[in-house]
Design an enzyme around this catalytic site. Structure first.
Site, PDB file in Angstrom:
ATOM      1  N   LYS A 123       0.849  -1.203   0.000  1.00  0.00           N
ATOM      2  CA  LYS A 123       0.000   0.000   0.000  1.00  0.00           C
ATOM      3  C   LYS A 123       0.881   1.248   0.000  1.00  0.00           C
ATOM      4  O   LYS A 123       2.075   1.164   0.310  1.00  0.00           O
ATOM      5  CB  LYS A 123      -0.897  -0.035   1.233  1.00  0.00           C
ATOM      6  CG  LYS A 123      -0.126  -0.080   2.541  1.00  0.00           C
ATOM      7  CD  LYS A 123      -1.012  -0.445   3.716  1.00  0.00           C
ATOM      8  CE  LYS A 123      -0.209  -0.439   5.006  1.00  0.00           C
ATOM      9  NZ  LYS A 123      -0.977  -0.930   6.144  1.00  0.00           N
TER      10      LYS A 123
ATOM     11  N   ARG B 239     -10.596  -0.149  14.962  1.00  0.00           N
ATOM     12  CA  ARG B 239     -10.551   0.471  13.637  1.00  0.00           C
ATOM     13  C   ARG B 239     -11.579  -0.278  12.803  1.00  0.00           C
ATOM     14  O   ARG B 239     -12.775  -0.183  13.077  1.00  0.00           O
ATOM     15  CB  ARG B 239      -9.117   0.407  13.081  1.00  0.00           C
ATOM     16  CG  ARG B 239      -8.875   1.327  11.913  1.00  0.00           C
ATOM     17  CD  ARG B 239      -7.391   1.452  11.548  1.00  0.00           C
ATOM     18  NE  ARG B 239      -6.783   0.209  11.074  1.00  0.00           N
ATOM     19  CZ  ARG B 239      -5.528   0.101  10.657  1.00  0.00           C
ATOM     20  NH1 ARG B 239      -4.740   1.159  10.639  1.00  0.00           N
ATOM     21  NH2 ARG B 239      -5.040  -1.050  10.240  1.00  0.00           N
TER      22      ARG B 239
ATOM     23  N   HIS C 223      -5.949  -7.134  13.455  1.00  0.00           N
ATOM     24  CA  HIS C 223      -4.739  -6.294  13.441  1.00  0.00           C
ATOM     25  C   HIS C 223      -4.424  -5.861  14.867  1.00  0.00           C
ATOM     26  O   HIS C 223      -5.318  -5.451  15.604  1.00  0.00           O
ATOM     27  CB  HIS C 223      -4.995  -5.071  12.545  1.00  0.00           C
ATOM     28  CG  HIS C 223      -3.771  -4.304  12.180  1.00  0.00           C
ATOM     29  ND1 HIS C 223      -2.671  -4.886  11.581  1.00  0.00           N
ATOM     30  CD2 HIS C 223      -3.465  -2.988  12.314  1.00  0.00           C
ATOM     31  CE1 HIS C 223      -1.750  -3.948  11.371  1.00  0.00           C
ATOM     32  NE2 HIS C 223      -2.206  -2.800  11.812  1.00  0.00           N
TER      33      HIS C 223
ATOM     34  N   ARG D  20       1.980 -10.606   7.697  1.00  0.00           N
ATOM     35  CA  ARG D  20       1.826  -9.391   6.889  1.00  0.00           C
ATOM     36  C   ARG D  20       2.882  -8.348   7.240  1.00  0.00           C
ATOM     37  O   ARG D  20       2.552  -7.235   7.654  1.00  0.00           O
ATOM     38  CB  ARG D  20       0.441  -8.751   7.134  1.00  0.00           C
ATOM     39  CG  ARG D  20      -0.762  -9.637   6.955  1.00  0.00           C
ATOM     40  CD  ARG D  20      -2.063  -8.814   6.969  1.00  0.00           C
ATOM     41  NE  ARG D  20      -2.261  -8.024   8.159  1.00  0.00           N
ATOM     42  CZ  ARG D  20      -3.013  -8.371   9.193  1.00  0.00           C
ATOM     43  NH1 ARG D  20      -3.686  -9.512   9.175  1.00  0.00           N
ATOM     44  NH2 ARG D  20      -3.122  -7.575  10.247  1.00  0.00           N
TER      45      ARG D  20
ATOM     46  N   TYR E 295      13.625  30.963   6.056  1.00  0.00           N
ATOM     47  CA  TYR E 295      12.349  31.563   6.470  1.00  0.00           C
ATOM     48  C   TYR E 295      12.244  31.708   7.989  1.00  0.00           C
ATOM     49  O   TYR E 295      12.655  30.815   8.733  1.00  0.00           O
ATOM     50  CB  TYR E 295      11.193  30.673   6.013  1.00  0.00           C
ATOM     51  CG  TYR E 295      10.956  30.658   4.531  1.00  0.00           C
ATOM     52  CD1 TYR E 295      10.689  31.842   3.828  1.00  0.00           C
ATOM     53  CD2 TYR E 295      10.961  29.457   3.827  1.00  0.00           C
ATOM     54  CE1 TYR E 295      10.444  31.804   2.460  1.00  0.00           C
ATOM     55  CE2 TYR E 295      10.717  29.415   2.465  1.00  0.00           C
ATOM     56  CZ  TYR E 295      10.465  30.604   1.783  1.00  0.00           C
ATOM     57  OH  TYR E 295      10.224  30.555   0.445  1.00  0.00           O
TER      58      TYR E 295
ATOM     59  N   CYS F 120      12.889  24.379   3.512  1.00  0.00           N
ATOM     60  CA  CYS F 120      11.946  24.993   2.571  1.00  0.00           C
ATOM     61  C   CYS F 120      11.255  23.908   1.751  1.00  0.00           C
ATOM     62  O   CYS F 120      11.530  22.722   1.917  1.00  0.00           O
ATOM     63  CB  CYS F 120      12.691  25.944   1.639  1.00  0.00           C
ATOM     64  SG  CYS F 120      13.753  27.125   2.485  1.00  0.00           S
TER      65      CYS F 120
ATOM     66  N   ASP G 200      11.526  23.162  -1.462  1.00  0.00           N
ATOM     67  CA  ASP G 200      12.371  22.488  -2.452  1.00  0.00           C
ATOM     68  C   ASP G 200      13.857  22.524  -2.119  1.00  0.00           C
ATOM     69  O   ASP G 200      14.667  21.974  -2.862  1.00  0.00           O
ATOM     70  CB  ASP G 200      12.193  23.160  -3.820  1.00  0.00           C
ATOM     71  CG  ASP G 200      10.748  23.477  -4.108  1.00  0.00           C
ATOM     72  OD1 ASP G 200       9.938  22.533  -4.088  1.00  0.00           O
ATOM     73  OD2 ASP G 200      10.418  24.665  -4.297  1.00  0.00           O
TER      74      ASP G 200
HETATM   75  C1  LIG Z   1      -0.172  -1.612   6.951  1.00  0.00           C
HETATM   76  C2  LIG Z   1      -0.683  -2.866   7.498  1.00  0.00           C
HETATM   77  C3  LIG Z   1       0.196  -3.924   7.787  1.00  0.00           C
HETATM   78  C4  LIG Z   1       1.705  -3.763   7.753  1.00  0.00           C
HETATM   79  O1  LIG Z   1       2.106  -3.058   8.911  1.00  0.00           O
HETATM   80  P1  LIG Z   1       3.667  -2.845   9.243  1.00  0.00           P
HETATM   81  O2  LIG Z   1       3.672  -2.219  10.587  1.00  0.00           O
HETATM   82  O3  LIG Z   1       4.196  -1.931   8.194  1.00  0.00           O
HETATM   83  O4  LIG Z   1       4.292  -4.173   9.202  1.00  0.00           O
HETATM   84  C5  LIG Z   1      -0.358  -5.125   8.152  1.00  0.00           C
HETATM   85  N1  LIG Z   1      -1.698  -5.278   8.269  1.00  0.00           N
HETATM   86  C6  LIG Z   1      -2.572  -4.274   8.041  1.00  0.00           C
HETATM   87  C7  LIG Z   1      -4.024  -4.508   8.197  1.00  0.00           C
HETATM   88  C8  LIG Z   1      -2.089  -3.027   7.663  1.00  0.00           C
HETATM   89  O5  LIG Z   1      -2.945  -2.035   7.446  1.00  0.00           O
END
Ligand SMILES: *Cc1c(COP(=O)(O)O)cnc(C)c1O
Length: 376
Positions: free
Chosen positions: A39, A137, A171, A226, A272, A319, A321
């Site tokens: 992602k 979530r 998660h 994951r 700045y 800044c 750039d």
């Molecule tokens: C982004 C995400 C992950 C990966 O998380 P990391 O901390 O980068 O390993 C795994 N599962 C879900 C649902 C996520 O949204």
């Protein structure tokens, strides 16, 4: 454009990805799958190139946040299964099926809408059930008060036509912090799986471990892991840096160019807002990188870079750039030199801590105009 002319660029080491991938593979029990989260443009590394490499390496699954990210990969010819972790409005059900994307499902209404669309199209949509075990979530609640109802709801969802329930997942919210809370979440997940199984509701792929759990809790691997940030070679939180067990390799080195060097007298204000006034006659180098390239502006007047064989500190505000660095003590620095923003000499972990954030955010912030150069 030739490398010699680039203003700011990110070198992406696909060999490091290979190393990290094999490191995780070696940790996995036989038959456990590896899903690679790609992602947010593979955490800024370039989703297409990274996914191609992962496909070649033998990853089992990819995950994206939204439909567009999935379609981008399919159009690039990626054939691996792809799971959309976030929400896809049911009006896009046809696209999900056309591109063969799996969808995470986190409530009954969503399941019904996709089921109807699949039946109408005469096709089957692959889906993964999302359980909320304490992240608060996405997903159906699995706390003690809600579990019974969630089991009943999931059983109804499971029976809907047109959907293939390939997986179920949850998660963790604190797998780099509290062991107690992580185990509470994991126990809730196992309890849910048990109750569902009693009713004949089973899933081929049960998954819950992102990077922190992959590194800390092998007991949570189940059928698939994951790991995101760790696959890219970084630790899930600055505190985890000491946890160097598997020896991961960072994939990205962010570099920029010195485009001006000049002596500026003591007493002069820089950049700045004039937050920094020079205390000594200073050799200032201007780098052609700013916050639009991903440099954290909140690290103004303290960000460290590597240039001319040593560390140099950003002076004054970063800044959009450009930024200025003090190279008084680095006599060799001259226009045209490359400077490292993150990489082997300036670990991303260090800058993330300075910016009071996590490595993920800094990687995702590397701007669209920064070309990714792949080294393999
Ligand atoms: C982004 C995400 C992950 C990966 O998380 P990391 O901390 O980068 O390993 C795994 N599962 C879900 C649902 C996520 O949204």
């Amino acid at each position: 454009m030739e490398k010699a002319q680039r203003r700011t660029w990110a070198e992406i080491d696909l060999k490091a990805l290979e190393h990290n991938y094999h490191t995780f593979r070696a940790m996995l029990p036989q038959g456990c799958k590896l899903l690679a989260p790609v992602k947010a443009d593979a955490y800024g590394h370039g989703a297409v190139a990274v996914s191609r490499k992962l496909e070649e390496l033998g990853a089992d699954y990819l995950a994206v946040a939204c439909l567009d990210e999935g379609i981008e990969l399919r159009k690039a010819g990626i054939a691996l299964p792809i799971l959309i972790l976030g929400y896809t409005d049911p009006v896009w059900a046809d696209e999900l099926m056309e591109y063969g994307l799996s969808q995470g499902i986190f409530n009954e209404d969503g399941a019904r809408a996709l089921s109807q669309a699949a039946v109408k199209a005469g096709k089957t949509l692959t889906v993964h059930m999302k359980a909320d075990t304490g992240m608060s979530r996405l997903g159906l609640l699995c706390d003690e008060a809600d579990l019974k109802q969630t089991v009943e709801t999931m059983e109804r969802m499971y029976q809907l036509p047109g959907l293939r329930w390939e997986g179920i997942f949850t998660h963790f919210s604190d797998a780099d912090g509290s062991e107690e809370y992580t185990m509470l979440q994991f126990t809730r997940f196992l309890e849910l799986l048990d109750r569902l199984k009693e009713r004949g509701v089973t899933f081929e792929i049960r998954h819950c471990a992102a990077s922190a759990a992959v590194l800390n809790y092998p007991c949570t691997y189940l059928d698939m892991i994951r790991p995101g940030i760790s696959l890219y070679g970084h630790y899930p939180a600055p505190e985890c840096e000491g946890l160097d067990g598997p020896g991961l390799k960072a994939m990205m080195t962010l570099k920029s160019r010195v485009i001006s060097v000049k002596k500026v007298p003591a007493g002069t204000a820089v950049s700045y807002g004039r937050i920094h006034t020079l205390e000594r006659d200073t050799k200032l180098a201007v780098l052609s990188a700013g916050y639009a390239d991903g440099l954290p502006r909140r690290c103004s007047d303290k960000l460290q870079v590597w240039v001319g064989g040593g560390r140099a500190t950003v002076v004054g505000r970063i800044c959009m750039d450009l930024c200025m660095v003090d190279v008084t003590d680095l006599p060799d620095v001259k226009p045209g030199d490359a400077a490292e923003i993150y990489g082997p000499h300036v670990p991303l972990e260090e800058t993330a801590e300075m910016a009071n954030t996590i490595q993920h955010e800094l990687l995702c912030a590397v701007g669209k105009r920064v070309p990714r150069i792949y080294l393999d």
